[in-house]
Design a protein around this motif. Structure first.
Motif, PDB file in Angstrom:
ATOM      1  N   GLU A 165       0.818  -1.081  -0.009  1.00 11.85           N
ATOM      2  CA  GLU A 165      -0.085  -0.091   0.318  1.00 11.85           C
ATOM      3  C   GLU A 165       0.853   1.258   0.102  1.00 11.85           C
ATOM      4  OE1 GLU A 165      -3.361   0.164  -0.049  1.00 11.85           O
ATOM      5  OE2 GLU A 165      -3.529  -2.234  -0.213  1.00 11.85           O
ATOM      6  N   SER A 168      -0.267   7.438  -3.768  1.00 13.80           N
ATOM      7  CA  SER A 168      -0.300   7.548  -5.072  1.00 13.80           C
ATOM      8  C   SER A 168      -0.317   9.240  -5.387  1.00 13.80           C
ATOM      9  CB  SER A 168      -1.468   7.189  -5.710  1.00 13.80           C
ATOM     10  OG  SER A 168      -2.815   7.684  -5.378  1.00 13.80           O
ATOM     11  N   ASN A 172      -4.554   9.218  -2.784  1.00 15.77           N
ATOM     12  CA  ASN A 172      -4.903   8.218  -2.551  1.00 15.77           C
ATOM     13  C   ASN A 172      -4.079   7.073  -2.316  1.00 15.77           C
ATOM     14  OD1 ASN A 172      -7.619   9.467  -1.943  1.00 15.77           O
ATOM     15  ND2 ASN A 172      -8.133   8.846  -4.363  1.00 15.77           N
ATOM     16  N   GLN A 173      -4.278   5.897  -1.446  1.00 12.61           N
ATOM     17  CA  GLN A 173      -3.371   4.796  -1.475  1.00 12.61           C
ATOM     18  C   GLN A 173      -3.631   3.922  -2.705  1.00 12.61           C
ATOM     19  OE1 GLN A 173      -1.103   3.831   0.964  1.00 12.61           O
ATOM     20  NE2 GLN A 173      -1.535   5.774   1.958  1.00 12.61           N
ATOM     21  N   LYS A 174      -2.532   3.225  -3.185  1.00 11.43           N
ATOM     22  CA  LYS A 174      -2.756   2.334  -4.395  1.00 11.43           C
ATOM     23  C   LYS A 174      -2.051   1.007  -3.870  1.00 11.43           C
ATOM     24  CE  LYS A 174       1.434   4.018  -6.502  1.00 11.43           C
ATOM     25  NZ  LYS A 174       1.975   4.581  -7.873  1.00 11.43           N
ATOM     26  N   THR A 175      -2.627  -0.040  -4.374  1.00 12.93           N
ATOM     27  CA  THR A 175      -2.063  -1.150  -4.376  1.00 12.93           C
ATOM     28  C   THR A 175      -1.259  -1.843  -5.091  1.00 12.93           C
ATOM     29  OG1 THR A 175      -4.081  -1.689  -2.964  1.00 12.93           O
ATOM     30  CG2 THR A 175      -2.814  -3.732  -3.484  1.00 12.93           C
TER      31      THR A 175
END
Length: 187
Positions: A165, A168, A172-175
């Motif tokens: 995690e 971005s 936001n968070q990106k996986t």
């Protein structure tokens, strides 16, 4: 209290049996001490059984503690090797940063098999920029001996994936899922 009664109580008081009240009848006092003598005779007969049972329970607890200590050593050795491998990967370093820190052992999942020669482990990691989970399948190199659990073993990682995690560009968070088994994306 009469002098005769005091003479009867004197041996009891001298023996440390002060719990017997002088108002109790003499017959009760005698049966009470006879019961105590019978209990101590029975206790002597059960003593070897209790000793064997105690030794058995202590041995079992010691075996369980040694097994848990061995599993913890396997966890630390395997995760150390996985973190070293992840630190060499460009995608992982860009996603969560360095240093990569292993999460607590109680948040991890460890399965040890084949006489403690293989391990399947999922554990949390974190870095300055993000966090994630590493999934590792590894085998142990080396031979088994009498006290082999005390020695450091070299683990060969067969399969390793990272689920990260990371922040971005839009906030936001990106996986990010990275397969670390291949040698691509090395630093």
């Amino acid at each position: 209290m009469s002098a005769a009664r005091k003479l009867l109580l004197l041996p009891l008081l001298a023996a440390g049996r002060r719990s017997v009240r002088p108002s109790q009848p003499l017959l009760f006092r005698r049966s009470y001490s006879a019961d105590k003598a019978g209990e101590s005779a029975n206790r002597g007969k059960r003593s070897p059984v209790r000793r064997v049972l105690s030794i058995g329970v202590i041995s079992l607890a010691g075996g369980v503690a040694l097994s848990a200590l061995n599993d913890l050593a396997i966890f630390h050795g395997c995760t150390r090797k996985a973190i070293e491998k992840a630190t060499d990967n460009r995608v992982v370093v860009e996603a969560i940063g360095v240093p990569i820190v292993r999460g607590p052992w109680y948040d991890a999942s460890v399965a040890v098999g084949q006489r403690r020669r293989s391990v399947l482990c999922t554990f949390p990691v974190s870095g300055p920029q993000g966090s994630g989970l590493f999934h590792v399948e590894a085998i142990r190199n080396g031979e088994d001996g009498m006290l082999s659990f005390l020695r450091h073993h070299d683990w060969e990682i067969l399969v390793m994936d990272a689920h990260l995690e990371a922040p971005s560009d839009d906030g936001n968070q990106k996986t990010i899922i990275v397969n670390l088994t291949s040698s691509a994306d090395r630093l």
